[in-house]
Design a protein around this motif. Structure first.
Motif, PDB file in Angstrom:
ATOM      1  N   UNK A  13       0.818  -1.221   0.000  1.00  0.00           N
ATOM      2  CA  UNK A  13       0.000   0.000   0.000  1.00  0.00           C
ATOM      3  C   UNK A  13       0.850   1.269   0.000  1.00  0.00           C
ATOM      4  N   UNK A  14       2.151   1.134  -0.037  1.00  0.00           N
ATOM      5  CA  UNK A  14       3.017   2.312   0.008  1.00  0.00           C
ATOM      6  C   UNK A  14       3.387   2.766  -1.400  1.00  0.00           C
ATOM      7  N   UNK A  15       3.825   4.015  -1.514  1.00  0.00           N
ATOM      8  CA  UNK A  15       4.249   4.536  -2.816  1.00  0.00           C
ATOM      9  C   UNK A  15       5.531   3.861  -3.279  1.00  0.00           C
ATOM     10  N   UNK A  16       6.309   3.336  -2.348  1.00  0.00           N
ATOM     11  CA  UNK A  16       7.536   2.637  -2.712  1.00  0.00           C
ATOM     12  C   UNK A  16       7.220   1.351  -3.466  1.00  0.00           C
ATOM     13  N   UNK A  17       6.008   0.845  -3.314  1.00  0.00           N
ATOM     14  CA  UNK A  17       5.575  -0.349  -4.046  1.00  0.00           C
ATOM     15  C   UNK A  17       5.051   0.031  -5.432  1.00  0.00           C
ATOM     16  N   UNK A  18       4.247   1.071  -5.513  1.00  0.00           N
ATOM     17  CA  UNK A  18       3.585   1.433  -6.772  1.00  0.00           C
ATOM     18  C   UNK A  18       4.546   2.057  -7.780  1.00  0.00           C
ATOM     19  N   UNK A  19       5.370   2.977  -7.349  1.00  0.00           N
ATOM     20  CA  UNK A  19       6.220   3.704  -8.293  1.00  0.00           C
ATOM     21  C   UNK A  19       7.227   2.825  -9.031  1.00  0.00           C
ATOM     22  N   UNK A  20       7.990   1.954  -8.353  1.00  0.00           N
ATOM     23  CA  UNK A  20       8.914   1.090  -9.119  1.00  0.00           C
ATOM     24  C   UNK A  20       8.180   0.146 -10.073  1.00  0.00           C
ATOM     25  N   UNK A  21       7.006  -0.330  -9.667  1.00  0.00           N
ATOM     26  CA  UNK A  21       6.240  -1.213 -10.551  1.00  0.00           C
ATOM     27  C   UNK A  21       5.768  -0.457 -11.788  1.00  0.00           C
ATOM     28  N   UNK A  22       5.292   0.760 -11.632  1.00  0.00           N
ATOM     29  CA  UNK A  22       4.877   1.568 -12.778  1.00  0.00           C
ATOM     30  C   UNK A  22       6.058   1.822 -13.705  1.00  0.00           C
ATOM     31  N   UNK A  23       7.195   2.167 -13.123  1.00  0.00           N
ATOM     32  CA  UNK A  23       8.388   2.419 -13.919  1.00  0.00           C
ATOM     33  C   UNK A  23       8.800   1.164 -14.683  1.00  0.00           C
ATOM     34  N   UNK A  24       8.784   0.024 -14.020  1.00  0.00           N
ATOM     35  CA  UNK A  24       9.165  -1.236 -14.659  1.00  0.00           C
ATOM     36  C   UNK A  24       8.265  -1.533 -15.853  1.00  0.00           C
ATOM     37  N   UNK A  25       6.953  -1.429 -15.676  1.00  0.00           N
ATOM     38  CA  UNK A  25       6.028  -1.742 -16.764  1.00  0.00           C
ATOM     39  C   UNK A  25       6.100  -0.718 -17.885  1.00  0.00           C
ATOM     40  N   UNK A  26       6.364   0.530 -17.539  1.00  0.00           N
ATOM     41  CA  UNK A  26       6.520   1.559 -18.565  1.00  0.00           C
ATOM     42  C   UNK A  26       7.752   1.271 -19.430  1.00  0.00           C
ATOM     43  N   UNK A  27       8.858   0.915 -18.793  1.00  0.00           N
ATOM     44  CA  UNK A  27      10.088   0.590 -19.520  1.00  0.00           C
ATOM     45  C   UNK A  27       9.896  -0.690 -20.340  1.00  0.00           C
ATOM     46  N   UNK A  28       9.217  -1.665 -19.760  1.00  0.00           N
ATOM     47  CA  UNK A  28       8.988  -2.929 -20.466  1.00  0.00           C
ATOM     48  C   UNK A  28       8.132  -2.707 -21.715  1.00  0.00           C
ATOM     49  N   UNK A  29       7.120  -1.835 -21.609  1.00  0.00           N
ATOM     50  CA  UNK A  29       6.235  -1.561 -22.739  1.00  0.00           C
ATOM     51  C   UNK A  29       6.979  -0.827 -23.864  1.00  0.00           C
ATOM     52  N   UNK A  30       7.904   0.058 -23.503  1.00  0.00           N
ATOM     53  CA  UNK A  30       8.611   0.875 -24.488  1.00  0.00           C
ATOM     54  C   UNK A  30       9.952   0.280 -24.911  1.00  0.00           C
ATOM     55  N   UNK A  31      10.259  -0.919 -24.469  1.00  0.00           N
ATOM     56  CA  UNK A  31      11.578  -1.508 -24.718  1.00  0.00           C
ATOM     57  C   UNK A  31      11.927  -1.589 -26.206  1.00  0.00           C
TER      58      UNK A  31
END
Length: 73
Positions: A13-31
């Motif tokens: 439930x923390x932002x430390x969980x959401x932000x890295x996951x969003x970044x990971x999926x964003x990078x994975x989508x644009x790879x």
């Protein structure tokens, strides 16, 4: 890092969980759109476009010393 933090209670439930996951999926989508500049350099292909070169020229000219109009750092 994710596995270590998942062991912490309430972590999901923390932002430390959401932000890295969003970044990971964003990078994975644009790879597929990332440019490998090392390969381009070794093949002798241009690394930057003409537009980027023009912008660099203008900025370096405006940042140069002994100019009447100079941008501040």
């Amino acid at each position: 890092m994710d596995a270590t933090l998942l062991a912490t209670k309430g972590y999901e439930h923390s932002t430390l969980y959401c932000n890295p996951r969003r970044l990971y999926f964003c990078i994975e989508k644009a790879a597929g759109t990332f440019v490998n500049y090392g390969v381009r350099y070794h093949k002798g292909l241009p690394i930057s476009s003409i537009a980027e070169s023009a912008v660099n020229l203008v900025v370096s000219h405006l940042m140069a010393k002994k100019q009447q109009m100079r941008w501040t750092d």
